[in-house]
Design an enzyme around this catalytic site. Structure first.
Site, PDB file in Angstrom:
ATOM      1  N   GLU A  64      45.010  14.557 -16.662  1.00 27.56           N
ATOM      2  CA  GLU A  64      44.243  15.802 -16.514  1.00 27.56           C
ATOM      3  C   GLU A  64      43.930  16.500 -17.823  1.00 27.56           C
ATOM      4  O   GLU A  64      43.147  17.450 -17.842  1.00 27.56           O
ATOM      5  CB  GLU A  64      44.934  16.770 -15.549  1.00 27.56           C
ATOM      6  CG  GLU A  64      46.265  17.291 -15.989  1.00 27.56           C
ATOM      7  CD  GLU A  64      47.411  16.591 -15.288  1.00 27.56           C
ATOM      8  OE1 GLU A  64      48.434  17.236 -15.068  1.00 27.56           O
ATOM      9  OE2 GLU A  64      47.280  15.393 -14.969  1.00 27.56           O
ATOM     10  N   ASN A  65      44.523  16.042 -18.933  1.00 26.88           N
ATOM     11  CA  ASN A  65      44.142  16.642 -20.213  1.00 26.88           C
ATOM     12  C   ASN A  65      42.846  16.050 -20.757  1.00 26.88           C
ATOM     13  O   ASN A  65      42.387  16.446 -21.819  1.00 26.88           O
ATOM     14  CB  ASN A  65      45.266  16.506 -21.244  1.00 26.88           C
ATOM     15  CG  ASN A  65      45.642  15.064 -21.527  1.00 26.88           C
ATOM     16  OD1 ASN A  65      45.795  14.274 -20.604  1.00 26.88           O
ATOM     17  ND2 ASN A  65      45.800  14.726 -22.788  1.00 26.88           N
TER      18      ASN A  65
END
Length: 217
Positions: free
Chosen positions: A46-47
């Site tokens: 998710e980064n």
């Protein structure tokens, strides 16, 4: 009984050809190391990366290439990088086929607590809330009991919840367990572990039907 790598190996068997998979912090990050070579899988963090590969070999780390847990990773050919808005658009838009998370507690109805222990400083829930709210297939990787020997598979979570009735399957150092409307259902037991040991380590309702096979890694 499994170690952390053993848990990751067993979960890797749940990854299917063509899947888009989000790996959470901790044991889930190891899953990318054990996926079969004959299938194509896209791992998302998710980064802001799609196309994560295994962890780099010692001496080959790139400090600018990290996962959500700030561990150095590799990128497979064709990997893409993007901002948080795009990343969470993928997650909230339900474009991720499988989400693999760690947890401190899971309740027999599928509630998950994996972000906060009261009294301890944390920066926030991070992406976990979005993941459990959006995903339809959530596998939890965790130890069956805590360091004090108390069960982490409970009737009801005691820690602040991350999500409600969202977990589909749990793989621990002792067992593979499905979350059903009637409680935890024992599917497989770890090598050398008896059904009685699993029952003793599980506080929540545990359904045992027929002979429980030993898991194959």
């Amino acid at each position: 009984m499994l170690d952390k790598e053993g848990i990751a190996k067993r979960i890797a068997k749940e990854v299917k050809d063509g899947y888009y998979v989000n790996l959470g912090i901790g044991i889930p990050t190891l899953v990318a190391n054990f996926v079969r070579d004959d299938i194509e899988v896209e791992f998302q963090s998710e980064n802001g990366i799609l196309g994560m590969g295994p962890f780099p070999l010692e001496g080959e780390e790139d400090a600018d290439l990290i996962n959500a847990g700030k561990q150095t990773i590799t990128a497979l050919p064709g990997a893409s990088f993007f901002d948080s808005a795009m990343s969470f658009g993928m997650i909230r838009g339900q474009h991720v086929d499988l989400t693999i998370l760690g947890a401190m507690e899971v309740a027999e109805n599928g509630d998950i607590a994996n972000w906060k222990i009261p009294g301890k400083m944390v920066k926030g829930m991070g992406g976990a809330m979005d993941l459990v709210a959006s995903a339809e297939n959530i596998i939890v990787a965790m130890m069956h009991t805590n360091k004090a020997g108390d069960s982490k598979l409970l009737k009801k979570c005691s820690l602040p919840l991350t999500g409600v009735a969202c977990v589909t399957k749990i793989v621990t150092n002792l067992a593979v367990i499905e979350v059903t409307k009637d409680g935890f259902k024992l599917l497989e037991r770890a090598p050398g572990v008896s059904v009685e040991e699993i029952q003793k380590a599980t506080e929540g309702k545990l359904l045992v039907e027929g002979d429980i096979p030993e898991m194959q890694l």
